[in-house]
Design a protein around this motif. Sequence first.
Motif, PDB file in Angstrom:
ATOM      1  N   LEU A   1     -41.459  -4.922  60.615  1.00 15.78           N
ATOM      2  CA  LEU A   1     -42.636  -4.057  60.667  1.00 15.78           C
ATOM      3  C   LEU A   1     -42.937  -3.679  62.118  1.00 15.78           C
ATOM      4  CD1 LEU A   1     -44.679  -6.082  58.065  1.00 15.78           C
ATOM      5  CD2 LEU A   1     -43.881  -3.737  57.750  1.00 15.78           C
ATOM      6  N   ARG A   2     -43.499  -2.487  62.310  1.00 19.32           N
ATOM      7  CA  ARG A   2     -43.683  -1.943  63.654  1.00 19.32           C
ATOM      8  C   ARG A   2     -45.083  -2.139  64.214  1.00 19.32           C
ATOM      9  NH1 ARG A   2     -40.604   3.929  63.117  1.00 19.32           N
ATOM     10  NH2 ARG A   2     -38.480   3.118  62.910  1.00 19.32           N
ATOM     11  N   GLY A   3     -46.002  -2.635  63.423  1.00 20.55           N
ATOM     12  CA  GLY A   3     -47.359  -2.818  63.913  1.00 20.55           C
ATOM     13  C   GLY A   3     -48.257  -1.649  63.556  1.00 20.55           C
ATOM     14  N   GLY A   4     -49.556  -1.902  63.626  1.00 26.22           N
ATOM     15  CA  GLY A   4     -50.538  -0.898  63.242  1.00 26.22           C
ATOM     16  C   GLY A   4     -51.495  -1.480  62.217  1.00 26.22           C
ATOM     17  N   ALA A   5     -52.374  -0.646  61.703  1.00 30.71           N
ATOM     18  CA  ALA A   5     -53.388  -1.107  60.756  1.00 30.71           C
ATOM     19  C   ALA A   5     -52.735  -1.602  59.464  1.00 30.71           C
ATOM     20  CB  ALA A   5     -54.360   0.027  60.450  1.00 30.71           C
ATOM     21  N   PRO A   6     -53.167  -2.742  58.938  1.00 25.79           N
ATOM     22  CA  PRO A   6     -52.611  -3.234  57.670  1.00 25.79           C
ATOM     23  C   PRO A   6     -52.993  -2.310  56.515  1.00 25.79           C
ATOM     24  CG  PRO A   6     -53.762  -4.984  58.866  1.00 25.79           C
ATOM     25  CD  PRO A   6     -54.121  -3.696  59.526  1.00 25.79           C
TER      26      PRO A   6
END
Length: 229
Positions: free
Chosen positions: A10-15
């Motif tokens: 996963l690349r990150g950011g809002a769940p």
Amino acid sequence: MPAPNDGGALRGGAPRVVWCAEEHDPHTVSARSVAADLLKENRPAHLVWHPGTGEIVQLLPITRAARLLGGALGREGRVCAQIMVVGQSRSPFTGSLLTGVEAIVQWLDAWGVARRWPAGPPLPSPQSYHAPRSRKDWARGGHYGASQVPLLDRPDPGGIDVRRITGPDTPVAPIPKPRLPGAPAGPRLVAPRTRTPETVRPAPSDAPPPRPGPLHSAPEPVPVGPLSN
């Protein structure tokens, strides 16, 4: 029934979580059967859920990307859960029993997925083919129907009742209006700018200014009557 292949890191950011529902008849198909089909197609979801029976099959850990959305979309977010519901988009699954939904939502809560629908309730099928798929809404994180995912041309899960999933106090945006396919954008109206009036000056004249006439001595005063003391 773990999947041998996932969608990568996963690349990150809002769940977020994406709810999907392909053309599976919940009266004749089990969650395990749908999960087996997804594995054969190399499109594993994180969960396959049968809302009528409460059967849940997990194919992947939520810390890895699933392959149901395709491309890089499934890797966006610290969490991007992809849930396949045994149901059909033309018959929203929230119109029946939702056995096990609270356990799923609490699981999502634990991973930081907010109980909100930034894009509003998903549109019913087939209007959902023309639903807005806003990057701005997607970036906020929360719950989405597959028809609300940017660049994804899917109609599911149909016009579901989102508050039956995330609770009666769920804040939702208004139901979006579908875009008309091929409709040209309207003209952009620009408000007129207020202009400061300019000082009007007389046009210059080529004629020389008039010359003053000769000075004349004042005439003698005319007596009006006897002067008083």
